[in-house]
Design an enzyme around this catalytic site. Structure first.
Site, mmCIF file in Angstrom:
data_model
loop_
_atom_site.group_PDB
_atom_site.id
_atom_site.type_symbol
_atom_site.label_atom_id
_atom_site.label_comp_id
_atom_site.label_asym_id
_atom_site.label_seq_id
_atom_site.Cartn_x
_atom_site.Cartn_y
_atom_site.Cartn_z
ATOM 1 N N ASP A 57 45.932 45.180 23.689
ATOM 2 C CA ASP A 57 45.487 43.802 23.496
ATOM 3 C C ASP A 57 45.649 43.258 22.078
ATOM 4 O O ASP A 57 46.102 42.124 21.902
ATOM 5 C CB ASP A 57 44.028 43.647 23.938
ATOM 6 N N SER A 106 28.840 29.392 53.253
ATOM 7 C CA SER A 106 28.418 30.759 52.934
ATOM 8 C C SER A 106 28.497 31.577 54.222
ATOM 9 O O SER A 106 29.054 31.106 55.206
ATOM 10 C CB SER A 106 27.031 30.758 52.314
ATOM 11 N N GLU A 141 37.365 42.676 55.184
ATOM 12 C CA GLU A 141 37.704 42.618 53.749
ATOM 13 C C GLU A 141 36.481 43.026 52.952
ATOM 14 O O GLU A 141 35.362 42.841 53.404
ATOM 15 C CB GLU A 141 37.997 41.165 53.337
ATOM 16 N N LYS A 143 33.614 42.538 50.332
ATOM 17 C CA LYS A 143 32.903 41.361 49.820
ATOM 18 C C LYS A 143 32.679 41.572 48.321
ATOM 19 O O LYS A 143 31.848 42.375 47.913
ATOM 20 C CB LYS A 143 31.571 41.185 50.555
ATOM 21 N N LYS A 343 26.149 43.556 55.098
ATOM 22 C CA LYS A 343 25.600 43.787 53.758
ATOM 23 C C LYS A 343 25.229 45.250 53.586
ATOM 24 O O LYS A 343 24.627 45.860 54.468
ATOM 25 C CB LYS A 343 24.357 42.908 53.542
ATOM 26 N N CYS A 440 10.827 77.738 26.939
ATOM 27 C CA CYS A 440 10.749 78.945 26.117
ATOM 28 C C CYS A 440 10.461 78.625 24.652
ATOM 29 O O CYS A 440 10.382 79.534 23.820
ATOM 30 C CB CYS A 440 12.045 79.740 26.231
HETATM 31 S S1 IVH Z 1 34.883 34.370 53.024
HETATM 32 C C1 IVH Z 1 33.579 30.893 55.374
HETATM 33 N N1 IVH Z 1 35.613 36.632 51.950
HETATM 34 O O1 IVH Z 1 30.683 35.744 49.644
HETATM 35 C C2 IVH Z 1 33.887 32.174 54.677
HETATM 36 N N2 IVH Z 1 33.766 35.480 51.015
HETATM 37 O O2 IVH Z 1 28.203 34.538 51.162
HETATM 38 C C3 IVH Z 1 33.444 32.120 53.301
HETATM 39 N N3 IVH Z 1 32.806 36.577 49.051
HETATM 40 O O3 IVH Z 1 30.393 32.532 48.462
HETATM 41 C C4 IVH Z 1 33.743 33.203 52.443
HETATM 42 N N4 IVH Z 1 34.194 38.275 48.984
HETATM 43 O O4 IVH Z 1 31.933 33.998 47.186
HETATM 44 C C5 IVH Z 1 34.753 35.611 51.903
HETATM 45 N N5 IVH Z 1 36.385 38.644 51.061
HETATM 46 C C6 IVH Z 1 35.542 37.599 51.027
HETATM 47 C C7 IVH Z 1 34.530 37.502 50.051
HETATM 48 C C8 IVH Z 1 33.653 36.431 50.081
HETATM 49 C C9 IVH Z 1 33.158 37.680 48.409
HETATM 50 C C10 IVH Z 1 31.678 35.703 48.679
HETATM 51 C C11 IVH Z 1 32.039 34.263 48.538
HETATM 52 C C12 IVH Z 1 31.001 33.475 49.258
HETATM 53 C C13 IVH Z 1 30.005 34.511 49.636
HETATM 54 C C14 IVH Z 1 29.508 34.217 51.025
#
Ligand code: IVH
Length: 702
Positions: A57, A106, A141, A143, A343, A440
């Protein structure tokens, strides 16, 4: 310019060494600028597209600063595609609001496999009217635990970036996002046409390693470090001065396509693949599943595997793959029906640090341990946690009486992460490392360049107790009924002074100990006697030689037929064994060089402990019983995750594939098996349950 990049960079660096800025003519500046721009772009490309920087860097910064200098002195030279355009300059007073053309939804949550099944059944019911009975494929995928952003690309150029905000309205953070090197300013279009206008959604996050380094830097600068990578990412992205953002190591993964003008693929799988071809960073760990049970197995697999990642994830997102199905399912309130977040169980909790104790390990290492007000984390009560070492406590300024954040991750021992400084009153007291061994009383020593203190007294009973505990443990000599408490009794009463004394214990010896009745004493002596027949690799592991874990022990024994032969092996001979490097070879050699250790092995042999390789331990037999056998797993097994089952099969020489074919030798079926079960049955492939699999593996291990 893959191959010439380094020489070109070096040439530029030399040029920069000699430059006298004040006398630089406009022609010289132009020539230099035109060479610099593509070189910096190429470094950007390696850094943000391939995650593979070529130069450190500081060297990059220097090139970058030269660009900035030329542009400041000769503004007419400035090109629109200059890498400096990633950084804005003046800080803003506040972010502009941005209303999303389509809200960023969400996700609803599922906290276990049952809730995922319920979600899937709701999807199936939702599709039933139009499609009859369907089993829609889903994409799973990771999260990513960061912040959602929406990026708009107009004609392939990044024109807008916004935070999620409340989902309907976010903040315009374009200038900050332009400083994130992982986010392309312009999309690539090798194979696909780029839509006229396209919104891309994804997560900005900070890698754990970068987070540690950033906090380190903040501490050095006497600034407040961030509590976790997510906060660090959020704090870095929402900086009014983009120059601050530019100095923060932010990363990005895309996971969805928003409103688009132009053609749109008809499955989520195709969207992901396409986003990848545009040069947008895509998390590699995603998979499309035909069967919900396989998607659930993916979710469960990642509960443990997430520890191996350099970024935080807080679950797995499951999405119905087909877009027409997604449209039909629609959304409720602010979450789509076609997706769900599995989750992970919580891993952190806060509690009070009652005290700090130090424990002496088998090697004499002395570790500080937190005594906690018991707290439940992910279904387990935690009352002790590691504090690693003296520096760890000092760096975080952890004090007795503090409210602390405790983390329990997978199989890892719970650890104290940090104090909650805001919760401090004046009743917390700093702690310092004891100077003497708590067992000890000999003086503790901290060697230069080592983080740990050691008790160097080899006669220290604490060390010996730990060795006994290790020797009898499940993966070593596997002596049932001899736990920590009994080991302590045996050592404290002087019944066991050397490991071989274990094998001379009588029922009478044991019944004089507290808590032993005739029957339990009888059982224990029998368990001890039975352990004499253990394979050689277990004995080798049980001896507690540094760096000799189970696998190493097995690798050694595959080549060396007896303790006698091992004690005579040279470092060179040991190093020639597959999987054994110089450190392990030296450690084994040094251990056998000690007279007392050789005497111990002799004494164990004299009391009847097996010190020879058993026939099934030799490389051509036994262990590789599953060699060449192909397995397919389906459904959830009662006590194994899919990953564990796969590992065990592979360790025994077998192979695990994802679908049933003519090459499949066995199907292992758990609860709620998918269509693979029918496939296997049809083909007449043997179907095993977990117990049968274990039997097979046992055959392999014995
Ligand atoms: S899909 C309608 N995919 O999770 C589908 N969200 O609670 C909306 N997030 O605010 C999101 N990884 O920031 C999706 N592979 C992923 C994700 C993802 C992280 C977050 C996203 C969203 C929150 C949903």
């Amino acid at each position: 310019m893959p191959n010439e990049l380094l020489p070109k960079t070096r040439a530029l660096q030399e040029q920069l060494d000699q430059i006298i800025w004040d006398t630089l003519s406009s022609d010289e500046a132009e020539a230099l600028y035109e060479t610099l721009v593509p070189v910096v772009q190429a470094h950007d490309e390696r850094y943000y597209r391939h995650d593979d920087p070529l130069i450190p860097d500081p060297e990059y910064d220097r090139l970058f600063q030269a660009l900035q200098r030329i542009e400041a002195d000769f503004p007419e030279l400035q090109r629109d595609d200059s890498p400096t355009q990633r950084v804005g300059f003046d800080p803003l007073d506040a972010f502009e609001k941005h209303t999303h053309p389509e809200p960023l939804l969400s996700l609803s949550n599922a906290f276990d496999a049952g809730e995922v099944r319920e979600w899937y059944e709701r999807c199936q019911r939702g599709l039933a009217e139009a499609h009859g009975s369907t089993t829609p494929a889903v994409v799973a995928e990771l999260k990513i635990d960061g912040l959602a952003v929406a990026l708009t690309y107009t004609d392939g150029q990044l024109t807008l970036a916004a935070t999620r905000g409340n989902g309907v309205q976010g903040e315009n953070i374009t200038r900050n996002v332009r400083t994130i090197r992982r986010i392309p300013l312009a999309l690539e279009n090798d194979t696909n046409e780029i839509p006229e206008s396209m919104e891309v959604r994804g997560e900005v996050f900070m890698r754990k390693s970068e987070f540690e380094a950033l906090n380190e830097r903040l501490r050095r600068e006497e600034k407040q470090p961030f509590a976790n990578p997510r906060n660090a990412a959020a704090g870095s992205l929402r900086q009014l001065d983009p120059r601050v953002t530019a100095r923060r190591p932010l990363s990005f993964f895309t996971y969805a396509q928003g409103p688009t003008e132009g053609p749109m693929p008809d499955t989520h799988t195709a969207v992901l693949e396409q986003l990848g071809t545009y040069g947008l960073p895509l998390n590699p760990h995603w998979e499309r599943f035909e069967e919900i049970e396989d998607a659930i197995a993916f979710c469960e697999d990642w509960v443990d595997r997430r520890e191996d990642l350099d970024y935080e994830i807080d679950g797995v997102v499951l999405k119905v793959d087909r877009h027409d199905y997604q449209d039909e399912l629609g959304a409720i309130a602010n979450a789509p029906r076609w997706a769900v977040a599995f989750k992970f169980p919580a891993r952190e909790a806060t509690t009070t640090l009652r005290d700090i104790e130090v424990n002496v390990g088998r090697t004499g290492v002395v570790k500080p341990e937190a005594v906690l007000e018991p707290v439940g984390i992910g279904g387990v009560t935690v009352s002790q946690a590691t504090l690693h070492n003296e520096d760890y406590i000092a760096e975080r300024d952890i004090r007795i009486g503090d409210t602390v954040v405790v983390k329990r991750a997978g199989d890892v021992i719970p650890q104290v992460v940090r104090p909650v400084v805001e919760a401090r009153t004046d009743s917390q007291t700093p702690w310092s490392f004891p100077t003497r061994c708590p067992v000890c009383s000999s003086e503790l020593v901290r060697l230069p360049d080592e983080a740990d203190y050691y008790c160097l007294n080899t006669e220290c009973p604490a060390q010996f107790k730990r060795l006994v505990e290790h020797f009898v443990s499940r993966n070593a000599m596997d002596i049932e009924g001899l736990g920590e408490r009994v080991a302590a009794q045996l050592v404290d009463t002087g019944r066991v002074e050397q490991l071989d004394d274990l094998y001379r214990l009588t029922v009478n010896d044991l019944t004089t100990l507290e808590g032993f009745a005739e029957k339990s004493a009888q059982n224990l002596t029998e368990a001890i006697a039975a352990s004499k027949e253990r394979p050689l690799s277990r004995l080798l592991f049980a001896l507690g030689i540094r760096h000799v874990g189970r696998t190493v022990a097995e690798q050694v024994v595959a080549e060396v037929p007896s303790m006698q032969a091992l004690s005579e092996a040279s470092i060179g001979e040991l190093e020639a064994i597959d999987g054994i490097g110089p450190v392990i070879a030296e450690s084994i050699h040094d251990w056998f060089a000690v007279e007392d250790n050789r005497a111990l092995v002799d004494a164990l042999r004299d009391v009847g402990v097996n010190t020879e390789r058993l026939p099934e331990e030799s490389p051509d037999e036994g262990r590789q019983v599953l060699d060449g056998e192909t397995f397919v797993l389906t459904g959830s097994l009662p006590s194994f995750t899919r990953r564990e089952a796969t590992e065990r099969i592979e360790q025994a020489g077998g192979r695990v594939t994802s679908s049933v074919s003519g090459n499949t030798d066995y199907l292992v079926a758990g609860e709620n098996p998918g269509s693979k079960y029918d496939d296997a049955e049809e083909r007449g492939i043997p179907i095993l349950n977990e117990e049968m699999l274990l039997d097979l593996l046992d055959g392999a291990a014995r």
